[in-house]
Design a protein around this motif. Structure first.
Motif, short mmCIF file in Angstrom:
data_model
loop_
_atom_site.label_atom_id
_atom_site.label_comp_id
_atom_site.label_asym_id
_atom_site.label_seq_id
_atom_site.Cartn_x
_atom_site.Cartn_y
_atom_site.Cartn_z
N ILE A 134 0.98 -1.13 0.10
CA ILE A 134 -0.36 -0.18 -0.16
C ILE A 134 0.41 0.90 -0.06
O ILE A 134 0.19 2.21 -0.96
CB ILE A 134 -1.07 0.11 1.35
N VAL A 135 2.08 1.65 0.61
CA VAL A 135 2.64 2.71 1.26
C VAL A 135 3.39 2.91 -0.78
O VAL A 135 2.91 3.82 -0.72
CB VAL A 135 3.19 2.76 2.41
N PRO A 136 3.92 2.07 -1.08
CA PRO A 136 4.52 2.52 -2.70
C PRO A 136 3.42 3.04 -3.18
O PRO A 136 3.89 3.94 -4.22
CB PRO A 136 5.71 1.27 -2.86
N CYS A 137 2.44 2.39 -3.41
CA CYS A 137 1.39 3.12 -4.44
C CYS A 137 0.55 4.49 -4.16
O CYS A 137 1.06 5.71 -4.93
CB CYS A 137 0.16 2.31 -4.45
N LEU A 138 1.04 5.28 -2.61
CA LEU A 138 0.88 6.64 -2.19
C LEU A 138 1.86 6.72 -2.15
O LEU A 138 1.97 8.65 -3.02
CB LEU A 138 0.27 6.20 -1.08
N LEU A 139 2.92 6.80 -2.53
CA LEU A 139 3.89 7.50 -2.92
C LEU A 139 4.27 7.81 -4.02
O LEU A 139 4.67 9.09 -4.40
CB LEU A 139 5.58 6.73 -2.04
N TYR A 140 4.14 6.79 -4.96
CA TYR A 140 4.35 6.79 -6.43
C TYR A 140 3.16 7.83 -6.58
O TYR A 140 2.91 8.92 -7.68
CB TYR A 140 3.70 5.57 -6.68
N PHE A 141 1.52 8.67 -6.43
CA PHE A 141 0.09 9.07 -5.97
C PHE A 141 1.16 10.17 -5.86
O PHE A 141 0.61 10.64 -7.02
CB PHE A 141 -0.87 9.27 -6.02
N THR A 142 1.71 10.39 -5.01
CA THR A 142 2.52 12.25 -4.51
C THR A 142 3.81 12.27 -5.26
O THR A 142 4.11 13.18 -5.20
CB THR A 142 2.44 11.57 -2.75
N GLY A 143 4.53 11.15 -6.31
CA GLY A 143 5.19 11.65 -7.17
C GLY A 143 6.49 11.74 -6.11
O GLY A 143 7.70 11.65 -7.01
N SER A 144 7.30 10.59 -5.08
CA SER A 144 7.75 10.57 -4.64
C SER A 144 8.48 9.48 -5.12
O SER A 144 9.73 9.22 -4.90
CB SER A 144 7.88 9.85 -3.14
N ILE A 145 8.37 7.86 -5.61
CA ILE A 145 9.33 7.85 -5.52
C ILE A 145 8.41 6.61 -7.46
O ILE A 145 7.59 7.70 -8.01
CB ILE A 145 8.46 6.05 -5.04
N SER A 146 9.75 5.85 -8.19
CA SER A 146 9.07 5.46 -9.09
C SER A 146 8.57 4.35 -9.96
O SER A 146 8.42 3.78 -8.76
CB SER A 146 10.62 5.55 -10.50
N LEU A 147 8.09 4.55 -10.95
CA LEU A 147 7.01 2.92 -11.07
C LEU A 147 7.77 1.90 -11.18
O LEU A 147 7.13 1.02 -10.35
CB LEU A 147 5.76 3.37 -12.48
N ASP A 148 9.10 1.85 -11.05
CA ASP A 148 10.17 0.29 -11.35
C ASP A 148 9.81 0.11 -9.60
O ASP A 148 9.93 -1.01 -9.33
CB ASP A 148 11.15 0.18 -11.45
N ALA A 149 10.22 1.05 -8.23
CA ALA A 149 10.15 1.09 -7.48
C ALA A 149 8.85 0.57 -6.33
O ALA A 149 8.95 -0.67 -6.19
CB ALA A 149 10.78 2.22 -6.82
N VAL A 150 7.86 1.10 -7.24
CA VAL A 150 6.50 0.68 -7.21
C VAL A 150 5.97 -1.44 -7.44
O VAL A 150 5.93 -1.60 -6.68
CB VAL A 150 4.78 1.33 -7.14
N LYS A 151 6.59 -0.78 -8.42
CA LYS A 151 5.99 -3.00 -8.61
C LYS A 151 7.41 -3.28 -8.12
O LYS A 151 6.72 -4.57 -7.49
CB LYS A 151 6.89 -2.79 -10.18
N ALA A 152 9.07 -3.50 -7.90
CA ALA A 152 9.60 -4.01 -6.63
C ALA A 152 8.80 -4.21 -5.91
O ALA A 152 8.99 -5.22 -5.02
CB ALA A 152 10.80 -3.24 -6.99
N ALA A 153 8.74 -2.66 -4.78
CA ALA A 153 7.96 -3.23 -3.20
C ALA A 153 6.39 -3.56 -3.52
O ALA A 153 6.04 -4.73 -2.73
CB ALA A 153 7.66 -1.85 -3.21
N ALA A 154 5.42 -3.73 -3.91
CA ALA A 154 3.90 -4.65 -4.67
C ALA A 154 5.10 -5.99 -4.63
O ALA A 154 3.76 -6.60 -4.51
CB ALA A 154 3.41 -4.20 -5.36
N LEU A 155 5.50 -6.15 -5.92
CA LEU A 155 5.31 -8.01 -6.08
C LEU A 155 6.54 -8.64 -4.44
O LEU A 155 5.49 -9.48 -3.77
CB LEU A 155 6.70 -8.41 -6.42
N ALA A 156 7.33 -7.72 -3.73
CA ALA A 156 8.29 -8.74 -2.68
C ALA A 156 6.86 -8.05 -0.90
O ALA A 156 6.83 -9.32 -0.52
CB ALA A 156 8.96 -7.08 -1.99
N GLY A 157 6.20 -6.98 -1.11
CA GLY A 157 4.99 -7.32 -0.52
C GLY A 157 4.09 -7.94 -0.53
O GLY A 157 3.02 -8.94 0.51
N THR A 158 2.86 -8.23 -1.89
CA THR A 158 2.63 -9.83 -2.16
C THR A 158 3.05 -11.22 -2.22
O THR A 158 2.33 -12.20 -1.12
CB THR A 158 2.00 -9.39 -3.63
N ILE A 159 4.20 -10.92 -1.75
CA ILE A 159 4.41 -12.90 -1.46
C ILE A 159 4.93 -12.59 -0.53
O ILE A 159 4.91 -13.78 0.11
CB ILE A 159 6.36 -12.82 -2.64
#
Length: 65
Positions: A17-42
């Protein structure tokens, strides 16, 4: 064991959840969101069944097949 698994589940859910919110605010890149979301999901799918599963009733003697 249940408390540790619950804590890991919450952290993993936050890792989704947090990386998605950070991406929405423009703080991190889409690649970082994808990596964090994958790790969190697993992590969530590995930890949650440990504490969320339930014991089935032991009434097999009463069941006819």
């Amino acid at each position: 064991m249940n408390a540790i698994a619950k804590m890991i589940s919450v952290i993993a859910l936050g890792a989704v959840i947090v990386p998605c919110l950070l991406y929405f605010t423009g703080s991190i890149s889409l690649d970082a969101v994808k990596a964090a979301a994958l790790a969190g999901t697993i992590g969530w799918f590995m930890a949650t069944p440990m504490w969320m599963s339930r014991d089935l009733p032991k009434d097999a003697a009463e069941v006819e097949i």
